[in-house]
Scaffold this active site. Structure first.
Site, PDB file in Angstrom:
ATOM      1  N   ASN A 102      -9.876   1.994   8.872  1.00 55.52           N
ATOM      2  CA  ASN A 102      -9.255   1.645  10.146  1.00 55.52           C
ATOM      3  C   ASN A 102      -9.895   2.416  11.309  1.00 55.52           C
ATOM      4  O   ASN A 102     -10.525   1.847  12.187  1.00 55.52           O
ATOM      5  CB  ASN A 102      -7.754   1.936  10.072  1.00 55.52           C
ATOM      6  CG  ASN A 102      -6.951   1.359  11.243  1.00 55.52           C
ATOM      7  OD1 ASN A 102      -5.776   1.065  11.111  1.00 55.52           O
ATOM      8  ND2 ASN A 102      -7.559   1.168  12.400  1.00 55.52           N
ATOM      9  N   SER A 103      -9.761   3.750  11.260  1.00 52.56           N
ATOM     10  CA  SER A 103     -10.194   4.557  12.408  1.00 52.56           C
ATOM     11  C   SER A 103     -11.668   4.369  12.739  1.00 52.56           C
ATOM     12  O   SER A 103     -12.045   4.330  13.920  1.00 52.56           O
ATOM     13  CB  SER A 103      -9.934   6.047  12.126  1.00 52.56           C
ATOM     14  OG  SER A 103      -8.588   6.264  11.798  1.00 52.56           O
ATOM     15  N   GLY A 158      -8.478   9.391   8.735  1.00 50.09           N
ATOM     16  CA  GLY A 158      -8.864   9.568  10.126  1.00 50.09           C
ATOM     17  C   GLY A 158      -9.904  10.639  10.366  1.00 50.09           C
ATOM     18  O   GLY A 158     -10.275  10.897  11.516  1.00 50.09           O
ATOM     19  N   LYS A 190       0.873  -1.174   0.000  1.00 48.10           N
ATOM     20  CA  LYS A 190       0.000   0.000   0.000  1.00 48.10           C
ATOM     21  C   LYS A 190       0.907   1.220   0.000  1.00 48.10           C
ATOM     22  O   LYS A 190       1.523   1.553   1.020  1.00 48.10           O
ATOM     23  CB  LYS A 190      -0.918  -0.006   1.236  1.00 48.10           C
ATOM     24  CG  LYS A 190      -1.785   1.240   1.333  1.00 48.10           C
ATOM     25  CD  LYS A 190      -2.599   1.256   2.607  1.00 48.10           C
ATOM     26  CE  LYS A 190      -3.193   2.653   2.803  1.00 48.10           C
ATOM     27  NZ  LYS A 190      -3.948   2.772   4.065  1.00 48.10           N
ATOM     28  N   ALA A 215      -9.721   5.528   3.202  1.00 48.88           N
ATOM     29  CA  ALA A 215      -9.557   6.708   4.057  1.00 48.88           C
ATOM     30  C   ALA A 215     -10.759   7.641   4.041  1.00 48.88           C
ATOM     31  O   ALA A 215     -11.353   7.910   2.999  1.00 48.88           O
ATOM     32  CB  ALA A 215      -8.323   7.510   3.686  1.00 48.88           C
ATOM     33  N   GLY A 216     -11.076   8.108   5.242  1.00 41.57           N
ATOM     34  CA  GLY A 216     -12.064   9.160   5.398  1.00 41.57           C
ATOM     35  C   GLY A 216     -13.469   8.694   5.731  1.00 41.57           C
ATOM     36  O   GLY A 216     -14.337   9.519   5.989  1.00 41.57           O
TER      37      GLY A 216
END
Lengths: 264, 70
Positions: free
Chosen positions: A209-210, A160, A99, A187-188
């Site tokens: 993830n977050s 995040g 990645k 992301a996001g």
């Protein structure tokens, strides 16, 4: 009904890829990954501190899960840093997947499009299977795809942030203009409906993830994202009804009582 | 085989200064736990090159291991 989700020739039955960071503790990370049904997990490399034992525990937990590993180059700001970290990752994790993260701005962690192209070209030449974390810029994504990146990972919003899809037009355009690329929104995303939204657009998968790790209940949220990704994919395959700006009654008008053909 | 040197030398090891008694990379590595990977002055050193890698004063050595990531 559901076509295969394929990353450089490897078929995954789950279209959800999760990160391994930011969980309240390692046990919750392990449970969340298991309950999500994901088959691939992102992880990274950092300097080893011999006095710290946590790294060994993490590595053992990840190995026990027997997931496909997607190492990242998070934190890299130069092509050389990304190349070196990718090579170190390949040796440790025994995978050609990388990645590719190359940050161009520290405030919003926006990828550097110019360095990204340079690094992707060199990594592909070195035998890597590159999954670039990129913006939703059509021209950048076209160039990455033309270089040989079969998988592209545009952001929905800054890493995040949990803001969800900031530019649906750009993401829809990517899907329409790159129909053969494997597109994973990375992301996001903050809530499952965000994941469902991009899957309904026809994206092939979602990486996050977050949104799971920072939820009050990461395990339950992992399940929720898994369901949202599946629902969004099914909806895309099913094909949504066309939109219109006026109402159409769903109940037949013909035979409506109390209506007279002529005035009494 | 790389030439062995007994004199002390100072390097940067994982961002901190470190005084070594040997210039052989392979002499330094036993203190680290597997799995790890090595970069010298920002360039990857493959495991099969450890026995041939000689350190010099001022070198920047990074030894990394798996951690969580997103």
């Amino acid at each position: 009904m559901q076509s295969e989700f394929n990353i450089y020739g490897q078929t995954l039955s789950s279209r959800l890829i999760l990160g391994s960071a930011l969980y309240p503790n390692p046990a919750l990370m392990q449970q969340a990954l298991q309950q999500s049904g994901c088959e691939a997990v992102t992880l990274s490399l950092r300097r080893q501190a011999p006095e710290q034992q946590g790294g060994e525990q993490f590595w053992q937990l990840i190995r026990d899960l027997k997931l496909k590993l997607l190492p990242n180059t998070a934190g890299c700001h130069s092509v050389q840093q990304a190349l070196t970290l990718a090579q170190m990752s390949r040796e440790i994790f025994q995978t050609n997947w990388i990645k590719l993260e190359l940050i161009g701005d520290d405030y919003n962690l926006q990828p550097d499009p110019i360095l990204l192209l340079q690094a992707a070209e060199q990594l592909l030449a070195d035998g890597f299977e590159v999954l670039p974390y990129c913006t939703d810029d059509l021209v950048l994504c076209k160039r990455l795809y033309e270089l040989g990146c079969k998988v592209l990972m545009p952001w929905a919003a800054p890493i995040g942030s949990g803001l969800g899809v900031l530019n649906p037009y750009a993401l829809r355009t990517l899907r329409e203009r790159l129909p053969d690329a494997t597109l994973i929104v990375d992301a996001g995303l903050g809530v499952p409906s965000h994941a469902c939204q991009v899957m309904e657009m026809g994206f092939d998968g979602v990486l996050l993830n977050s949104a799971v790790a920072l939820a009050k209940d990461p395990v339950l949220m992992a399940q929720a994202f898994s369901q949202a990704v599946s629902a969004g994919r099914s909806a895309f395959v099913a094909g949504a009804m066309p939109k219109q700006d006026f109402a159409s009654p769903s109940t037949p008008v013909l035979g409506m009582p109390f209506w007279l053909q002529e005035a009494p | 085989m790389a030439e062995h040197m007994k004199t002390e030398l100072n390097i940067w090891l994982n961002g901190k200064t470190e005084t070594l008694n040997s210039n052989q990379l392979s002499h330094l590595l036993p203190r680290f736990k597997a799995p790890f990977a090595v970069a010298l002055n920002g360039c990857f050193i493959a495991a099969n090159q450890y026995p041939n890698t000689v350190l010099k004063a001022g070198d920047q050595l990074d030894i990394v291991s798996p951690i969580a990531g997103g």
